[in-house]
Design a protein around this motif. Structure first.
Motif, PDB file in Angstrom:
ATOM      1  N   SER A   1       0.856  -1.187   0.000  1.00 14.96           N
ATOM      2  CA  SER A   1       0.000   0.000   0.000  1.00 14.96           C
ATOM      3  C   SER A   1       0.890   1.234   0.000  1.00 14.96           C
ATOM      4  CB  SER A   1      -0.961   0.004   1.193  1.00 14.96           C
ATOM      5  OG  SER A   1      -0.296   0.377   2.385  1.00 14.96           O
ATOM      6  N   TYR A   2       0.252   2.397  -0.078  1.00 14.69           N
ATOM      7  CA  TYR A   2       1.021   3.640  -0.142  1.00 14.69           C
ATOM      8  C   TYR A   2       0.818   4.408   1.161  1.00 14.69           C
ATOM      9  CZ  TYR A   2       3.501   7.508  -2.303  1.00 14.69           C
ATOM     10  OH  TYR A   2       4.441   8.466  -2.605  1.00 14.69           O
ATOM     11  N   GLY A   3       1.704   4.157   2.115  1.00 13.29           N
ATOM     12  CA  GLY A   3       1.632   4.842   3.399  1.00 13.29           C
ATOM     13  C   GLY A   3       1.146   3.932   4.509  1.00 13.29           C
ATOM     14  N   SER A   4       1.587   4.216   5.714  1.00 14.31           N
ATOM     15  CA  SER A   4       1.301   3.356   6.865  1.00 14.31           C
ATOM     16  C   SER A   4      -0.126   3.481   7.371  1.00 14.31           C
ATOM     17  CB  SER A   4       2.272   3.692   8.004  1.00 14.31           C
ATOM     18  OG  SER A   4       2.128   5.061   8.391  1.00 14.31           O
ATOM     19  N   MET A   5      -0.895   4.437   6.843  1.00 11.97           N
ATOM     20  CA  MET A   5      -2.261   4.639   7.324  1.00 11.97           C
ATOM     21  C   MET A   5      -3.128   3.412   7.101  1.00 11.97           C
ATOM     22  SD  MET A   5      -3.951   6.843   8.967  1.00 11.97           S
ATOM     23  CE  MET A   5      -5.632   6.891   9.554  1.00 11.97           C
ATOM     24  N   ASP A   6      -2.878   2.683   6.017  1.00 16.36           N
ATOM     25  CA  ASP A   6      -3.691   1.493   5.741  1.00 16.36           C
ATOM     26  C   ASP A   6      -3.526   0.441   6.830  1.00 16.36           C
ATOM     27  OD1 ASP A   6      -4.822   2.056   2.963  1.00 16.36           O
ATOM     28  OD2 ASP A   6      -2.696   2.429   2.672  1.00 16.36           O
ATOM     29  N   ILE A   7      -2.307   0.280   7.317  1.00 13.16           N
ATOM     30  CA  ILE A   7      -2.066  -0.671   8.407  1.00 13.16           C
ATOM     31  C   ILE A   7      -2.722  -0.174   9.696  1.00 13.16           C
ATOM     32  CG2 ILE A   7      -0.284  -1.735   9.851  1.00 13.16           C
ATOM     33  CD1 ILE A   7      -0.473  -2.919   7.043  1.00 13.16           C
ATOM     34  N   LYS A   8      -2.669   1.130   9.929  1.00 13.59           N
ATOM     35  CA  LYS A   8      -3.327   1.691  11.107  1.00 13.59           C
ATOM     36  C   LYS A   8      -4.832   1.449  11.053  1.00 13.59           C
ATOM     37  CE  LYS A   8      -4.010   5.940  13.771  1.00 13.59           C
ATOM     38  NZ  LYS A   8      -3.675   7.381  13.898  1.00 13.59           N
ATOM     39  N   ILE A   9      -5.426   1.637   9.876  1.00 14.27           N
ATOM     40  CA  ILE A   9      -6.863   1.408   9.714  1.00 14.27           C
ATOM     41  C   ILE A   9      -7.212  -0.044  10.027  1.00 14.27           C
ATOM     42  CG2 ILE A   9      -8.747   1.317   8.030  1.00 14.27           C
ATOM     43  CD1 ILE A   9      -7.352   3.716   6.631  1.00 14.27           C
ATOM     44  N   LEU A  10      -6.412  -0.966   9.512  1.00 12.33           N
ATOM     45  CA  LEU A  10      -6.649  -2.385   9.813  1.00 12.33           C
ATOM     46  C   LEU A  10      -6.590  -2.637  11.317  1.00 12.33           C
ATOM     47  CD1 LEU A  10      -4.689  -4.440   7.128  1.00 12.33           C
ATOM     48  CD2 LEU A  10      -7.157  -4.389   7.486  1.00 12.33           C
ATOM     49  N   GLY A  11      -5.562  -2.067  11.957  1.00 13.19           N
ATOM     50  CA  GLY A  11      -5.412  -2.260  13.401  1.00 13.19           C
ATOM     51  C   GLY A  11      -6.578  -1.708  14.191  1.00 13.19           C
ATOM     52  N   CYS A  12      -7.150  -0.595  13.719  1.00 14.43           N
ATOM     53  CA  CYS A  12      -8.297   0.009  14.402  1.00 14.43           C
ATOM     54  C   CYS A  12      -9.595  -0.744  14.121  1.00 14.43           C
ATOM     55  CB  CYS A  12      -8.463   1.467  13.960  1.00 14.43           C
ATOM     56  SG  CYS A  12      -7.174   2.590  14.534  1.00 14.43           S
ATOM     57  N   SER A  13      -9.620  -1.537  13.051  1.00 18.99           N
ATOM     58  CA  SER A  13     -10.866  -2.168  12.608  1.00 18.99           C
ATOM     59  C   SER A  13     -11.058  -3.589  13.120  1.00 18.99           C
ATOM     60  CB  SER A  13     -10.918  -2.179  11.071  1.00 18.99           C
ATOM     61  OG  SER A  13     -10.812  -0.872  10.552  1.00 18.99           O
ATOM     62  N   ILE A  14      -9.976  -4.287  13.394  1.00 18.72           N
ATOM     63  CA  ILE A  14     -10.117  -5.687  13.803  1.00 18.72           C
ATOM     64  C   ILE A  14     -10.604  -5.801  15.252  1.00 18.72           C
ATOM     65  CG2 ILE A  14      -8.303  -6.446  12.223  1.00 18.72           C
ATOM     66  CD1 ILE A  14      -6.555  -6.874  14.795  1.00 18.72           C
ATOM     67  N   ASN A  15     -11.225  -6.909  15.526  1.00 19.71           N
ATOM     68  CA  ASN A  15     -11.544  -7.289  16.899  1.00 19.71           C
ATOM     69  C   ASN A  15     -10.404  -8.179  17.387  1.00 19.71           C
ATOM     70  OD1 ASN A  15     -12.457  -8.345  19.294  1.00 19.71           O
ATOM     71  ND2 ASN A  15     -14.347  -9.226  18.455  1.00 19.71           N
ATOM     72  N   PRO A  16      -9.553  -7.690  18.297  1.00 21.76           N
ATOM     73  CA  PRO A  16      -8.383  -8.475  18.713  1.00 21.76           C
ATOM     74  C   PRO A  16      -8.734  -9.796  19.394  1.00 21.76           C
ATOM     75  CG  PRO A  16      -8.676  -6.551  20.127  1.00 21.76           C
ATOM     76  CD  PRO A  16      -9.637  -6.387  18.986  1.00 21.76           C
ATOM     77  N   LYS A  17     -10.012  -9.941  19.791  1.00 14.67           N
ATOM     78  CA  LYS A  17     -10.441 -11.192  20.410  1.00 14.67           C
ATOM     79  C   LYS A  17     -10.944 -12.192  19.376  1.00 14.67           C
ATOM     80  CE  LYS A  17     -11.671  -8.991  24.795  1.00 14.67           C
ATOM     81  NZ  LYS A  17     -12.753  -8.734  25.790  1.00 14.67           N
ATOM     82  N   ASP A  18     -11.030 -11.739  18.129  1.00 20.17           N
ATOM     83  CA  ASP A  18     -11.468 -12.609  17.042  1.00 20.17           C
ATOM     84  C   ASP A  18     -10.228 -13.192  16.372  1.00 20.17           C
ATOM     85  OD1 ASP A  18     -12.140 -13.335  14.221  1.00 20.17           O
ATOM     86  OD2 ASP A  18     -14.141 -12.658  14.800  1.00 20.17           O
ATOM     87  N   GLU A  19     -10.022 -14.479  16.489  1.00 15.55           N
ATOM     88  CA  GLU A  19      -8.804 -15.118  15.990  1.00 15.55           C
ATOM     89  C   GLU A  19      -8.645 -14.952  14.484  1.00 15.55           C
ATOM     90  OE1 GLU A  19      -6.465 -19.444  16.198  1.00 15.55           O
ATOM     91  OE2 GLU A  19      -8.493 -19.230  16.983  1.00 15.55           O
ATOM     92  N   THR A  20      -9.736 -15.044  13.737  1.00 15.88           N
ATOM     93  CA  THR A  20      -9.672 -14.908  12.281  1.00 15.88           C
ATOM     94  C   THR A  20      -9.209 -13.515  11.882  1.00 15.88           C
ATOM     95  OG1 THR A  20     -11.448 -16.524  11.982  1.00 15.88           O
ATOM     96  CG2 THR A  20     -10.999 -15.036  10.146  1.00 15.88           C
ATOM     97  N   GLU A  21      -9.773 -12.502  12.503  1.00 13.84           N
ATOM     98  CA  GLU A  21      -9.400 -11.124  12.188  1.00 13.84           C
ATOM     99  C   GLU A  21      -7.979 -10.816  12.648  1.00 13.84           C
ATOM    100  OE1 GLU A  21     -12.321  -8.258  13.420  1.00 13.84           O
ATOM    101  OE2 GLU A  21     -13.993  -9.482  12.689  1.00 13.84           O
ATOM    102  N   GLU A  22      -7.611 -11.311  13.804  1.00  8.67           N
ATOM    103  CA  GLU A  22      -6.252 -11.092  14.309  1.00  8.67           C
ATOM    104  C   GLU A  22      -5.226 -11.758  13.407  1.00  8.67           C
ATOM    105  OE1 GLU A  22      -3.140  -9.851  16.856  1.00  8.67           O
ATOM    106  OE2 GLU A  22      -5.224  -9.204  16.688  1.00  8.67           O
ATOM    107  N   ASN A  23      -5.507 -12.964  12.947  1.00  6.23           N
ATOM    108  CA  ASN A  23      -4.589 -13.657  12.035  1.00  6.23           C
ATOM    109  C   ASN A  23      -4.483 -12.939  10.691  1.00  6.23           C
ATOM    110  OD1 ASN A  23      -3.990 -15.644  13.892  1.00  6.23           O
ATOM    111  ND2 ASN A  23      -5.500 -17.101  13.103  1.00  6.23           N
ATOM    112  N   PHE A  24      -5.596 -12.413  10.218  1.00  3.97           N
ATOM    113  CA  PHE A  24      -5.619 -11.636   8.970  1.00  3.97           C
ATOM    114  C   PHE A  24      -4.696 -10.424   9.098  1.00  3.97           C
ATOM    115  CE2 PHE A  24      -7.685  -8.253   6.395  1.00  3.97           C
ATOM    116  CZ  PHE A  24      -7.647  -8.852   5.149  1.00  3.97           C
TER     117      PHE A  24
END
Length: 242
Positions: free
Chosen positions: A107-130
């Motif tokens: 991607s172009y810029g670290s914001m995309d990774i930040k968005i993913l981190g803000c969007s996942i449910n850390p208690k959801d194993e599938t989302e955390e693994n993604f």
């Protein structure tokens, strides 16, 4: 040899995934994802344009989108209500699409990774693994190219500016995530296939570039060892550092 760092990064991958996310203005939670992926042979930098995967989805979100984001993207609560999917569903769909491949996400810029981190449910194993899979196999092309090409103020270029510099036509709406992913792919492709243009842009504001210490040291060492260095020596070093 040009593109040594990129070659090392991509050497064992058979799919390169260009992606972009749009997010809410304040909480930075995902409201849209676009990606375009291409199969490639391990060791190659370029890919097979005929063997591609496209994905686009709006993502349902309870947080306020924010007026600035609505204006830029055209995404509203009504759009998300009518066309959006749950974030978990999007994760499952993308995972299924890309599962057979050994991937590099770009991607172009670290914001995309930040968005993913803000969007996942850390208690959801599938989302955390993604999330972990993407961050573990990720290339920020903004960081990569900004260490080589900068503007007259020593700052990085936007995607729009890079498209203009490489003569790339935009065929969609900016801030549409699939359009932005496609534009990033075109920039990557132009960079790999236009070495002379890369070096021209590298040289244009070289004195303003804050990331040239390593090259300057190599040039200084050549002067100390051989008594002189010229522009062609610098160009050779830049070529090796593309």
């Amino acid at each position: 040899m040009p593109f040594t760092t990129l070659s090392h990064t991509l050497k064992d991958r058979n799919l390169i995934v260009f992606f972009d996310l749009e997010a809410t203005q304040f909480s930075h939670k995902a409201i849209a994802l676009g990606l375009i992926a291409y199969e490639k042979k391990p060791g190659d930098l370029l890919f097979d344009m005929e063997k591609k995967i496209e994905y686009h989805s709006y993502i349902k979100q309870s947080d306020d989108i924010g007026p600035v984001v609505e204006e830029m993207t055209g995404i509203t609560k009504d759009v998300l209500a009518k066309e959006g999917k749950d974030f978990h569903t999007v994760v499952l769909e993308v995972t299924k699409l890309l599962r057979p491949y050994k991937k590099k996400y770009v991607s172009y810029g670290s914001m995309d990774i930040k968005i993913l981190g803000c969007s996942i449910n850390p208690k959801d194993e599938t989302e955390e693994n993604f999330y972990r899979n993407i961050t573990k196999n990720y290339l920020d092309f903004h960081t990569y190219i900004s260490r080589r090409i900068c503007n007259e103020k020593g700052q990085s270029y936007s995607i729009v500016s890079l498209m203009n510099l490489y003569g790339i036509e935009n065929k969609g709406r900016y801030h549409d995530p699939l359009t932005d992913a496609v534009d990033l792919m075109k920039i990557y492709q132009a960079y790999i296939t236009n070495i002379d243009r890369d070096i021209q842009l590298y040289l244009e504001h070289y004195s303003r570039n804050p990331y040239t210490n390593s090259i300057n040291k190599q040039l200084t060492l050549k002067i100390l060892e051989e008594g002189q260095a010229n522009k062609e020596d610098l160009i050779s070093l830049l070529r090796d550092n593309l």
